[in-house]
Structure formats: structure tokens, C-alpha cells
Scaffold this motif. Structure first.
Motif, PDB file in Angstrom:
ATOM      1  N   GLY A   1       0.784  -1.225   0.000  1.00  0.00           N
ATOM      2  CA  GLY A   1       0.000   0.000   0.000  1.00  0.00           C
ATOM      3  C   GLY A   1       0.816   1.274   0.000  1.00  0.00           C
ATOM      4  O   GLY A   1       0.275   2.370   0.096  1.00  0.00           O
TER       5      GLY A   1
ATOM      6  N   LYS B   1       3.978   1.276  -4.698  1.00  0.00           N
ATOM      7  CA  LYS B   1       4.866   0.673  -5.708  1.00  0.00           C
ATOM      8  C   LYS B   1       4.149   0.550  -7.057  1.00  0.00           C
ATOM      9  O   LYS B   1       4.675   0.968  -8.088  1.00  0.00           O
ATOM     10  CB  LYS B   1       5.334  -0.719  -5.248  1.00  0.00           C
ATOM     11  CG  LYS B   1       6.085  -0.708  -3.946  1.00  0.00           C
ATOM     12  CD  LYS B   1       6.534  -2.093  -3.542  1.00  0.00           C
ATOM     13  CE  LYS B   1       5.410  -3.052  -3.204  1.00  0.00           C
ATOM     14  NZ  LYS B   1       4.633  -2.702  -2.022  1.00  0.00           N
ATOM     15  N   SER B   2       2.946  -0.032  -7.023  1.00  0.00           N
ATOM     16  CA  SER B   2       2.227  -0.241  -8.287  1.00  0.00           C
ATOM     17  C   SER B   2       1.859   1.095  -8.922  1.00  0.00           C
ATOM     18  O   SER B   2       1.920   1.249 -10.141  1.00  0.00           O
ATOM     19  CB  SER B   2       0.957  -1.054  -8.050  1.00  0.00           C
ATOM     20  OG  SER B   2       1.274  -2.250  -7.377  1.00  0.00           O
ATOM     21  N   THR B   3       1.488   2.052  -8.081  1.00  0.00           N
ATOM     22  CA  THR B   3       1.102   3.370  -8.591  1.00  0.00           C
ATOM     23  C   THR B   3       2.279   4.025  -9.306  1.00  0.00           C
ATOM     24  O   THR B   3       2.156   4.482 -10.453  1.00  0.00           O
ATOM     25  CB  THR B   3       0.642   4.269  -7.424  1.00  0.00           C
ATOM     26  OG1 THR B   3      -0.412   3.600  -6.734  1.00  0.00           O
ATOM     27  CG2 THR B   3       0.166   5.618  -7.911  1.00  0.00           C
TER      28      THR B   3
ATOM     29  N   ARG C   1      -7.123   1.893 -11.610  1.00  0.00           N
ATOM     30  CA  ARG C   1      -6.071   2.764 -11.094  1.00  0.00           C
ATOM     31  C   ARG C   1      -5.629   3.745 -12.167  1.00  0.00           C
ATOM     32  O   ARG C   1      -5.416   4.926 -11.877  1.00  0.00           O
ATOM     33  CB  ARG C   1      -4.882   1.935 -10.611  1.00  0.00           C
ATOM     34  CG  ARG C   1      -3.733   2.833 -10.212  1.00  0.00           C
ATOM     35  CD  ARG C   1      -2.538   2.119  -9.637  1.00  0.00           C
ATOM     36  NE  ARG C   1      -2.822   1.427  -8.413  1.00  0.00           N
ATOM     37  CZ  ARG C   1      -2.554   0.144  -8.193  1.00  0.00           C
ATOM     38  NH1 ARG C   1      -1.987  -0.562  -9.132  1.00  0.00           N
ATOM     39  NH2 ARG C   1      -2.830  -0.421  -7.054  1.00  0.00           N
TER      40      ARG C   1
ATOM     41  N   THR D   1      -0.993  11.741  -3.828  1.00  0.00           N
ATOM     42  CA  THR D   1      -2.138  12.640  -3.955  1.00  0.00           C
ATOM     43  C   THR D   1      -3.344  11.856  -4.456  1.00  0.00           C
ATOM     44  O   THR D   1      -3.252  10.646  -4.681  1.00  0.00           O
ATOM     45  CB  THR D   1      -1.842  13.759  -4.968  1.00  0.00           C
ATOM     46  OG1 THR D   1      -1.768  13.157  -6.256  1.00  0.00           O
ATOM     47  CG2 THR D   1      -0.533  14.466  -4.683  1.00  0.00           C
ATOM     48  N   GLU D   2      -4.423  12.527  -4.654  1.00  0.00           N
ATOM     49  CA  GLU D   2      -5.626  11.898  -5.215  1.00  0.00           C
ATOM     50  C   GLU D   2      -5.361  11.351  -6.617  1.00  0.00           C
ATOM     51  O   GLU D   2      -6.010  10.426  -7.072  1.00  0.00           O
ATOM     52  CB  GLU D   2      -6.751  12.947  -5.277  1.00  0.00           C
ATOM     53  CG  GLU D   2      -7.693  12.890  -4.108  1.00  0.00           C
ATOM     54  CD  GLU D   2      -8.174  11.472  -3.847  1.00  0.00           C
ATOM     55  OE1 GLU D   2      -8.873  10.940  -4.717  1.00  0.00           O
ATOM     56  OE2 GLU D   2      -7.831  10.895  -2.797  1.00  0.00           O
TER      57      GLU D   2
ATOM     58  N   GLY E   1      -2.358  10.062  -7.833  1.00  0.00           N
ATOM     59  CA  GLY E   1      -1.084   9.367  -7.900  1.00  0.00           C
ATOM     60  C   GLY E   1       0.058  10.095  -7.219  1.00  0.00           C
ATOM     61  O   GLY E   1      -0.153  11.079  -6.501  1.00  0.00           O
TER      62      GLY E   1
HETATM   63  P1  TYD Z   1      -0.312   0.900  -4.440  1.00  0.00           P
HETATM   64  O1  TYD Z   1       0.420   1.513  -5.554  1.00  0.00           O
HETATM   65  O2  TYD Z   1      -1.395  -0.078  -4.759  1.00  0.00           O
HETATM   66  O3  TYD Z   1       0.662   0.247  -3.377  1.00  0.00           O
HETATM   67  P2  TYD Z   1       1.578  -1.063  -3.487  1.00  0.00           P
HETATM   68  O4  TYD Z   1       1.599  -1.495  -4.898  1.00  0.00           O
HETATM   69  O5  TYD Z   1       2.897  -0.613  -2.953  1.00  0.00           O
HETATM   70  O6  TYD Z   1       0.950  -2.066  -2.575  1.00  0.00           O
HETATM   71  O7  TYD Z   1      -0.894   2.129  -3.572  1.00  0.00           O
HETATM   72  C1  TYD Z   1      -2.090   2.025  -2.997  1.00  0.00           C
HETATM   73  C2  TYD Z   1      -2.376   3.153  -2.049  1.00  0.00           C
HETATM   74  O8  TYD Z   1      -2.220   4.433  -2.612  1.00  0.00           O
HETATM   75  C3  TYD Z   1      -3.805   3.016  -1.653  1.00  0.00           C
HETATM   76  O9  TYD Z   1      -3.887   3.099  -0.248  1.00  0.00           O
HETATM   77  C4  TYD Z   1      -4.506   4.135  -2.346  1.00  0.00           C
HETATM   78  C5  TYD Z   1      -3.441   5.145  -2.550  1.00  0.00           C
HETATM   79  N1  TYD Z   1      -3.614   5.935  -3.774  1.00  0.00           N
HETATM   80  C6  TYD Z   1      -3.816   7.293  -3.675  1.00  0.00           C
HETATM   81  O10 TYD Z   1      -3.871   7.856  -2.597  1.00  0.00           O
HETATM   82  N2  TYD Z   1      -3.931   8.029  -4.838  1.00  0.00           N
HETATM   83  C7  TYD Z   1      -3.873   7.462  -6.063  1.00  0.00           C
HETATM   84  O11 TYD Z   1      -4.001   8.162  -7.078  1.00  0.00           O
HETATM   85  C8  TYD Z   1      -3.692   6.045  -6.144  1.00  0.00           C
HETATM   86  C9  TYD Z   1      -3.606   5.354  -7.472  1.00  0.00           C
HETATM   87  C10 TYD Z   1      -3.540   5.319  -4.985  1.00  0.00           C
END
Ligand code: TYD
Ligand code: MG
Length: 460
Positions: free
Chosen positions: A104, A107-109, A140, A273-274, A276
Motif C-alpha cells: 500500500g 509501488k504499483s502506482t 487505477r 495525492t488523489e 497518484g
Molecule cells: P499501491 O500503488 O497499490 O501500493 P503497493 O503497490 O505498494 O501495494 O498504492 C495504494 C495506495 O495508494 C492506496 O492506499 C490508495 C493510494 N492511492 C492514492 O492515494 N492516490 C492514487 O491516485 C492512487 C492510485 C492510490
């Protein structure tokens, strides 16, 4: 598909067993057997061939180092400045990057944003997702405002299928999200096991080196903060990046802890942010909590990891403990805390033996450099005495076992940054004292811990 035979090899002694056992039959160590694909063909024990090596392989030509032309690696900037900074300029052809961090954290973002930027810069990108469905990734991308993206998506966890797809589509860069969900058909171990993670990473690395396709592996982090799976993963890849930061706060750090193509300890700073992750180009004041009045147990330091100085608040809480008092640190080294407490007692007469001691670096940042020592000690003393350090105060410097205060690298830069942010009093190692005064900053140069304590008592 016919499976290759697998064996289990002991990580301690190298002994093998045809099936998994809790205890190595050769050396008796527990939990050391790891599944591996057995090497096929004759000559498994070639290296012990009594007749020498000449009949086994042809000698290869060698060359003096001076005759080899050094080549700069070609990098393609991802266009996300803070990411390029930690990568050492951009994505390298055939380079393998491992990026770890808590669930969370983003990383994916970050990788989806980076792949979209690369795709738009003309590098075909393939995003392999094993953790989420294609629909989730699409959701996403909509949130990130890149739903028109041409990034190719593959929802797959089987290594052989992934490699075949890469071969067929020939992207320039591939993201594997995550290496823990990827499994190879060749092994019977469960996905996420040490054997699977190692085998899959090895195959992907070999593919990257053989084809020039850049590979980015996403790795999970264990509770202790290490990348899950074997350490060997870090040795296999070219670059290791770690996401740091508190998921409850907005800021995230990406730190390079290994980089064959750039500087280590370089830091990229982002805000979630909202829409990314957004780069923070001037991050120096984000790790300060905004107290309206100075509070006991807080001391600001300037850390300089990578190229930019950053001000970080160190907090300490000293409270009467039970028969076995606790020492807890978040973002700072726990063993170092024990050492600093001993130095405090021995050289400055500050005793915390019967006290619980908690220390924390604000904002989820991790500080590994010893330059934090002096700030940690002053925060502890301040909390113990219930007396706040003055407004605009900061300190840095490494402390040795003999109570000496050692200089921190690039002290001038640290002090200038502090002055820029309006700090007015600094306690620093003697060797870091600037020759010319810095406007607005009163500097107390010290050589020993007891001196630092006296300075603080004098100005507090
Ligand atoms: P993510 O990239 O899924 O984390 P990981 O791959 O490291 O597990 O991030 C998810 C978190 O980021 C989630 O709690 C929602 C938040 N988020 C935002 O606040 N804004 C965004 O634009 C996005 C895409 C995610
Ligand atoms: Mg993820």
C-alpha cells in the motif's frame, strides 16, 4: 509439459536430497533445504574431474583491461524526475531493478505512472500484474488520469508464459508486479517460497541480460523491513530501490540502496495525492512536525543522504519503565540507540537505566547515517529532563564510544540548508564549523558529548 527433475540443496553445506526434509541429511542444519531444478546431463561433478579441465571446455580469449573500450550505459529518462534521480538518470537497457516496500505504499502506482511516461517517450512497456486483475489496474489508471495509455497489460503469474509473452511482444521494459506472486512450472514449491522467488528472478535477469530488455521487479517487504525472499535477490539485480515512509502520511521516499549504474543512497521524494504520486522537488522541510511551541523530547537534525540535505525531526520519549525497561526505535538503528544510551551515561552522566526509551524519526523516514547521533542524544536528554530545546535549534554529528563528536560529511551544506529554513542555533562537530559565519545561524562547535550538553544547558 514434462517437468525437469528437482532436487533440494542445503544452503549451508551444499548437500542434496531428492525430497524436502526439515533437517539437512549431510550437515544436520534445520530448514536449509531449498528446491532447485536439477542440472541435466552428464558431468555434474565436472570440476572434480581428475583429468583436468581441458577436455571439458575450450579456453576463452582474454584481453587486457586497457584494451577494452569503456562504454557509457544508455539511459532513458522515465520523465518522472524523482524516479530518474534514484535510478541514476533513467532506465538502463538490460538493467534489472528491484523495488521493495510495504503493502500500500505506492509501488504499483509509481510503476504504472512510470510505464505510461516511458511508453509516451517511445519505449514500449509491458506491465505484468500478478496481484491485481486487469480491471483493477485499469481502474487505477483512470484514477491517475492515464486511462488512454498504450502500456500493454498482462495478468499472469506463471513465469514461462510471461517469458513467452515478452519474447512475442518485444517490449523495451517489463514490470513484474510482483516477484512473489510469480511462479515457475519447473518447481513444485509454492509461489512466494524462497526457491520460487530466486528461480524466477534468475530467469528474468538472464532474459534481461540476453535481450537488452529492462526489467523492474516489485518485491514485498517483511515485517523486519527486509525484502521478502532471499538476500540473493539483491545480489542478482543491478539496482535495489526501497520505498520508505509512513502510509498514514502523504510523503514517500524512494531510496537507492544499491545501484550499479548510479549513486547509492540517492533519494527521490514523492507525495501521494488523489491523482497518484507527485514528485517533491524541494523536500527539505517535510519531515518536521509543526509544533506551535517547542516541546521536550524533540531535536531537529539535517540529514544528507544522496545529494540533498533534509531536515528531520528526531523525537524521544523517556518514561519510567518496569524491571526490564524497553528501548524502541522507529526509523533509527536500535543497536545504535543502546550504544548512545551507554555513552550518555558514561560521558555525560545522563542515566536512563530504569527508564523506557522510545525514539522516532518523524514522517516514517529511515535514517541510517550516524550523523543523527547527537540529535538522538539531545532529544533523549530533553525528554528525560522535561525541558524543550530552544526554538530554531538543530544538531548533528556522529558520537563515538569515547564520547567524542565526529564530523558529518558535507557539514556546510547541511548548515546552509538549516539557515535557509530559518533555524537559528546549531550544535555541530568542531570540524564542521564553517570558517565564515552563516547569516542568521549561531553555531556552537563541540568536540565532546559533555560539551554539547553544557551548551544546551547554557542556551536552554
Ligand atoms: P499501491 O500503488 O497499490 O501500493 P503497493 O503497490 O505498494 O501495494 O498504492 C495504494 C495506495 O495508494 C492506496 O492506499 C490508495 C493510494 N492511492 C492514492 O492515494 N492516490 C492514487 O491516485 C492512487 C492510485 C492510490
Ligand atoms: Mg501493488
Amino acid at each position: 509439459m514434462a517437468k525437469d527433475k528437482t532436487t533440494f540443496t542445503c544452503t549451508e553445506c551444499g548437500g542434496t536430497s531428492p525430497r524436502w526434509l526439515g533437517k539437512c541429511p549431510s550437515c544436520g542444519a534445520w530448514n536449509t533445504l531449498i528446491e532447485q531444478v536439477a542440472e541435466a546431463g552428464p558431468g555434474k561433478n565436472r570440476l572434480s574431474a581428475p583429468q583436468g579441465y581441458a577436455g571439458l571446455a575450450h579456453a576463452q580469449p582474454v584481453m587486457p583491461l586497457a584494451a577494452i573500450e569503456a562504454q557509457d550505459v544508455a539511459r532513458t529518462p522515465s520523465g518522472i524526475e524523482e524516479l530518474d534521480r534514484v535510478l541514476g538518470g533513467g532506465i538502463v537497457e538490460g538493467g534489472v531493478v528491484l523495488i521493495g516496500g510495504d503493502p500500500g505504499i505506492g509501488k504499483s502506482t509509481l510503476l504504472l505512472q512510470a510505464m505510461d511516461a516511458l511508453q509516451r517517450a517511445g519505449l514500449p512497456a509491458l506491465y505484468v500484474t500478478g496481484e491485481e486483475s486487469g480491471a483493477q489496474v485499469a481502474l487505477r489508471s483512470r484514477r491517475l488520469g492515464i486511462d488512454g495509455s498504450q502500456v500493454q497489460l498482462l495478468a499472469e503469474i506463471q513465469l514461462e508464459k510471461i517469458l513467452a509473452t515478452v519474447d512475442a511482444t518485444q517490449p523495451a521494459v517489463v514490470v513484474i508486479d510482483s516477484i512473489q506472486t510469480t511462479y515457475s512450472d519447473q518447481l513444485t514449491s509454492a509461489p512466494g517460497s524462497v526457491a520460487q522467488v530466486r528461480e524466477c528472478a534468475a530467469h528474468l535477469t538472464r532474459m534481461a541480460k540476453g535481450t537488452g530488455i529492462a526489467v523492474i521487479l516489485v518485491g514485498h517487504v517483511t515485517k523486519e523491513g527486509a525484502l521478502a525472499g532471499p538476500r540473493v535477490l539483491e545480489h542478482m539485480v543491478d539496482t535495489v530501490l526501497y520505498f520508505e515512509g509512513d502510509t498514514h502520511s502523504q510523503f514517500r521516499l524512494v531510496r537507492a540502496i544499491k545501484n550499479r549504474f548510479g549513486a547509492v543512497n540517492e533519494i527521490g521524494v514523492f507525495a501521494m495525492t488523489e491523482k497518484g504520486l507527485k514528485g517533491v522537488s524541494n523536500p527539505s522541510a517535510i519531515f518536521l512536525s509543526q509544533h506551535s511551541e517547542p516541546v521536550p523530547g524533540s531535536c531537529v537534525m539535517v540529514t544528507l543522504e544522496g545529494t540533498r540535505p533534509m531536515l528531520v525531526e528526531i523525537q524521544a520519549l523517556v518514561d519510567s519503565g518496569g524491571p526490564s525497561p524497553r528501548r524502541l526505535s522507529v526509523g533509527l538503528d536500535k543497536d545504535r540507540l543502546a550504544m548512545l544510551l551507554a555513552v550518555l551515561h558514561r560521558h555525560a552522566g545522563v542515566a536512563c537505566m530504569d527508564q523506557d526509551v522510545f525514539v522516532n524519526a518523524v514522517g516514517g523516514v529511515r535514517i541510517s547515517e550516524p550523523a543523527a547521533d547527537l540529535a538522538v542524544m539531545l532529544a533523549i536528554t530533553s525528554s528525560l529532563r522535561g525541558k524543550a530545546l530552544p526554538r530554531g535549534f538543530l544538531a548533528f554529528g556522529e558520537v563515538g564510544l569515547a564520547g567524542e563528536v565526529r564530523p558529518a560529511p558535507r557539514g556546510q551544506e547541511r548548515l546552509k540548508e538549516a539557515a535557509k529554513l530559518g533555524f537559528s542555533v546549531a550544535v555541530v562537530p568542531k570540524a564542521n564549523a564553517p570558517k565564515k559565519p552563516i547569516e542568521g545561524l549561531t553555531i556552537h562547535a563541540v568536540e565532546r558529548v559533555e560539551e554539547a550538553m553544557n551548551v544546551v544547558r547554557g542556551i536552554g
